[in-house]
Design an enzyme around this catalytic site. Structure first.
Site, PDB file in Angstrom:
ATOM      1  N   GLY A 136      67.153  41.003-108.773  1.00 55.18           N
ATOM      2  CA  GLY A 136      66.817  42.187-109.304  1.00 55.18           C
ATOM      3  C   GLY A 136      68.060  42.911-108.116  1.00 55.18           C
ATOM      4  O   GLY A 136      67.320  43.057-107.461  1.00 55.18           O
ATOM      5  N   HIS A 163      62.441  35.822-112.911  1.00 60.88           N
ATOM      6  CA  HIS A 163      63.992  35.703-113.766  1.00 60.88           C
ATOM      7  C   HIS A 163      64.992  35.834-112.986  1.00 60.88           C
ATOM      8  O   HIS A 163      66.756  35.472-113.649  1.00 60.88           O
ATOM      9  CB  HIS A 163      63.871  37.034-114.969  1.00 60.88           C
ATOM     10  CG  HIS A 163      64.444  37.772-115.032  1.00 60.88           C
ATOM     11  ND1 HIS A 163      63.925  38.908-113.497  1.00 60.88           N
ATOM     12  CD2 HIS A 163      65.078  38.486-115.436  1.00 60.88           C
ATOM     13  CE1 HIS A 163      65.081  39.962-113.841  1.00 60.88           C
ATOM     14  NE2 HIS A 163      65.615  39.723-115.446  1.00 60.88           N
ATOM     15  N   GLY A 164      65.446  36.345-112.115  1.00 63.10           N
ATOM     16  CA  GLY A 164      66.319  36.376-111.158  1.00 63.10           C
ATOM     17  C   GLY A 164      66.341  36.968-110.185  1.00 63.10           C
ATOM     18  O   GLY A 164      65.404  36.018-109.794  1.00 63.10           O
ATOM     19  N   GLU A 173      78.731  31.613-117.310  1.00 63.03           N
ATOM     20  CA  GLU A 173      79.809  30.587-115.420  1.00 63.03           C
ATOM     21  C   GLU A 173      80.052  29.277-115.815  1.00 63.03           C
ATOM     22  O   GLU A 173      79.045  28.724-115.946  1.00 63.03           O
ATOM     23  CB  GLU A 173      78.774  31.576-115.146  1.00 63.03           C
ATOM     24  CG  GLU A 173      79.039  31.269-113.076  1.00 63.03           C
ATOM     25  CD  GLU A 173      78.604  31.690-112.125  1.00 63.03           C
ATOM     26  OE1 GLU A 173      78.143  32.914-112.055  1.00 63.03           O
ATOM     27  OE2 GLU A 173      77.337  31.343-111.304  1.00 63.03           O
ATOM     28  N   HIS A 231      63.896  35.321-121.477  1.00 60.00           N
ATOM     29  CA  HIS A 231      62.833  36.424-120.169  1.00 60.00           C
ATOM     30  C   HIS A 231      62.887  37.911-120.724  1.00 60.00           C
ATOM     31  O   HIS A 231      61.860  38.760-119.712  1.00 60.00           O
ATOM     32  CB  HIS A 231      63.436  36.085-118.403  1.00 60.00           C
ATOM     33  CG  HIS A 231      64.963  36.475-118.552  1.00 60.00           C
ATOM     34  ND1 HIS A 231      66.752  35.852-118.411  1.00 60.00           N
ATOM     35  CD2 HIS A 231      66.340  38.140-119.228  1.00 60.00           C
ATOM     36  CE1 HIS A 231      67.547  36.325-118.073  1.00 60.00           C
ATOM     37  NE2 HIS A 231      67.379  37.578-119.082  1.00 60.00           N
ATOM     38  N   ASN A 232      62.692  38.070-121.560  1.00 59.32           N
ATOM     39  CA  ASN A 232      62.624  39.664-121.910  1.00 59.32           C
ATOM     40  C   ASN A 232      61.172  39.069-123.770  1.00 59.32           C
ATOM     41  O   ASN A 232      62.606  39.119-124.805  1.00 59.32           O
ATOM     42  CB  ASN A 232      63.629  40.257-122.548  1.00 59.32           C
ATOM     43  CG  ASN A 232      64.307  40.906-121.408  1.00 59.32           C
ATOM     44  OD1 ASN A 232      63.854  41.099-120.637  1.00 59.32           O
ATOM     45  ND2 ASN A 232      64.898  41.191-121.569  1.00 59.32           N
TER      46      ASN A 232
END
Lengths: 473, 141
Positions: A399, A396-397, A203, A321-322
């Site tokens: 959801g 992290h975001g 982005e 984030h994982n």
């Protein structure tokens, strides 16, 4: 069953489910909690049954239904008696986000955004079945598994400064390429240097709001500045590595007599060959992902150079984030080595941690929180308070709140594209269906998630970025 | 019914049925590929041979779907039919012929890409004269 114990903190008592070793803790506001499915709470309880879990099974404010751990799940395990589980990492190992800043302003970029997004879309392969422009040999792939982003920089993709601004310097130690199967290599090779599909994106955005001038300056951010956010992971290599080791660990559960409420929580005690092998393979996948994001960032810079000449595009930061990592944390007044699993959660380290890059050390590490397509993203700053509450973790975001099938029934890709276009956001995707599945309305409002994290002191709001254009899978 | 999709917020959950384990495994494969592509648009032009074995049917079912995702990704191909034979003598063995073709972006339009088959709520329920065989799967997408 959930007991409010403080503002934005809810506890799930040990008695909620048989076998829970610790309570659950969900860090969330009342209004966001209403959107959390009962299955998500169940998954928090399931994680609490795993051997060697320390303090709490936690969920961040963007928690939603996952498989194994909930998305937004955080759990730490002690070295002695604890376990490692791919259920706490996921298939897309080291899915993560990086943010590049430019010295361009929104006024300079907006007039050419359409062409710019088209060029990025053409230069950086994305979508189902996309193959890379990069052709690596098997031994080069091995080196990337070991060295991560450093491998990419050594091949000419970026600078040493980029490595300084990656979590773990873009390389998780302990990677063992011998634990990566031929199948994982076969999937990983052609996809090395691709964005992927689904919720992955590249982005072009601009800083719309600065909440903390001092920290924003430290991160090199200013209002009206154009930034680029890249969200992707370890592609087929990571998916196959997780699949391969999940089968092994499912057998290990029987061997080590571990009682599990969910098969996806398959795990093995730390120190056993099964756990060590998984960790080595998982680290290799994490490094592949860092190298992948490094290569994509390099190509992004090349496209910008074509349009804007000699533009500087330093890396603000890159977060995973994982992932499962070995970190030192205070437990009952003692420093302990823990295996921290973050499944859809970001590390949030404040000024006291040596892992924070030197030039950010006085403020804390940046956290990069992508919004959904067409909605703002955020830069936050890690706080020491997170060490006390969440083993140094935050959201992290935003959801998901609507399933993909429901989204496709409700929205049409072409309408989503048109409505974003009306807001001045250029979107390109290989398949229109992806646009319907990823319509902004299918996610929780990310600003609410960020407010909770800020209010709890897990991380501090620094800046908000507004999308200008998106390239999707 | 060959298969049905169940509601799941973030991922994809389905149940596949069959009057035999072979038929159930075939329908599960169809269900999985139907998430990504309209399988009617896939021509059975090529054949891939798959041989698998596992200690129980549930493990075999997991391996089967995972193997198909591997082939999809590594061969850059899509599939629309599956000819399966099973045997078991202590271990379960599968010989399958997978029919499909290489991905052709001009004809094949993709929806959600499946990342992997999870073991979350993964279940194989044996059938009998009253009810069909059933397997339940959650896919990571």
């Amino acid at each position: 069953m959930l007991k409010k114990i403080d503002e934005n903190i809810y506890e799930l008592p040990i008695g909620y489910k048989e076998g829970m070793r610790v309570p659950g803790r969900i860090f969330i506001s009342e209004s966001l909690l209403e959107m959390v499915e009962p299955g998500t709470v169940e998954q928090v309880a399931n994680v609490a049954t795993l051997p060697g879990i320390v303090k709490y099974s936690m969920a961040m404010p963007d928690a939603h239904l996952g498989y194994g751990f909930p998305i937004g799940g955080v759990a730490a395990f002690r070295e002695d008696g604890g376990v490692i589980s791919p259920g706490g990492v996921g298939f897309d190992i080291n899915c993560g986000v990086r943010l590049l800043r430019t010295d361009l302003t929104v006024e300079e970029v907006k007039p050419v955004i359409s062409d710019l997004i088209e060029a990025l879309f053409n230069e950086i392969p994305s979508g189902v079945g996309a193959t890379s422009r990069l052709h690596v040999s098997d031994s080069e792939l091995t080196e990337a598994f070991i060295a991560g982003a450093r491998w990419a920089v050594e091949q000419g993709y970026g600078t040493d400064d980029d490595l300084e601004h990656c979590e773990e310097n873009g390389c998780l130690k302990g990677a063992d390429p011998a634990q990566v199967s031929t199948k994982a290599r076969k999937r990983g090779r052609p996809q090395f240097g691709t964005l992927g599909s689904g919720n992955h994106f590249l982005e072009v955005q601009y800083v719309g709001e600065v909440y903390d001038e001092r920290i924003a300056r430290r991160f090199g951010l200013f209002k009206g500045q154009v930034t680029v956010m890249i969200h992707c992971g370890s592609r087929g290599a990571g998916h196959q590595i997780c699949t391969d080791h999940l089968e092994v660990l499912a057998r290990a559960v029987k061997k080590y007599n571990i009682d599990l409420p969910d098969k996806q929580l398959a795990c093995a005690p730390i120190g056993t060959p099964e756990a060590t092998n998984y960790f080595g393979a998982m680290a290799a996948a994490a490094n592949y992902a860092w190298a992948n994001r490094q290569i994509i960032a390099h190509w992004t810079r090349e496209v910008f150079t074509k349009y804007f000449g000699d533009v500087e595009m330093p890396l603000v930061y890159d977060v995973a984030h994982n992932v499962a990592k070995i970190e030192e944390h205070m437990v009952d007044g003692k420093l302990e080595r823990l295996y921290v699993h973050r499944k859809g959660a970001t590390r949030s380290f404040g000024p006291s941690r040596k892992e924070v890059p030197q030039d950010y050390r006085d403020v804390g590490q940046p956290l990069l929180i992508p919004g959904s397509m067409g909605t703002p993203s955020y830069v936050l700053c890690g706080q020491d308070r997170a060490l006390e509450l969440t083993f140094g973790s935050a959201c992290h975001g935003s959801g998901r709140i609507m399933s993909r099938s429901q989204a496709k029934k409700t929205y049409r890709g072409s309408d989503v594209r048109a409505s974003l276009q009306r807001e001045g956001i250029k979107v390109m995707a290989t398949e229109p269906a992806v646009l319907a599945e990823e319509a902004p309305e299918v996610y929780k409002p990310s600003h609410e998630v960020v407010e909770v994290v800020h209010a709890l002191g897990l991380a501090k709001k620094v800046a908000q970025m507004i999308p200008l254009g998106v390239s999707k899978g | 019914m060959q298969y049905e999709f169940l509601e799941h917020t973030a991922d994809v959950k389905f149940r596949a049925y069959g009057s035999s384990p072979e038929e159930m495994l075939r329908n599960a494969a169809l269900a999985m590929f139907s998430v990504m592509i309209d399988t009617e648009t896939v021509r059975p032009e090529r054949i891939w041979e798959v041989e698998l074995e596992a200690e129980d049917l549930e493990s075999l079912a997991y391996k089967w779907l995972s193997e198909l995702l591997f082939l999809f990704s590594a061969e850059v191909a899509v599939f629309s039919d599956f000819d399966i034979s099973l045997s078991h003598d202590g271990v379960w063995r599968m010989n399958a012929r997978v029919l499909g073709e290489n991905i052709d972006r001009k004809r094949h339009s993709f929806e959600t890409e499946i990342k992997a088959v999870t073991l979350h709520q993964f279940e194989v329920r044996p059938g009998d004269s009253d009810r069909p065989w059933m397997m339940q799967v959650v896919l990571d997408v």
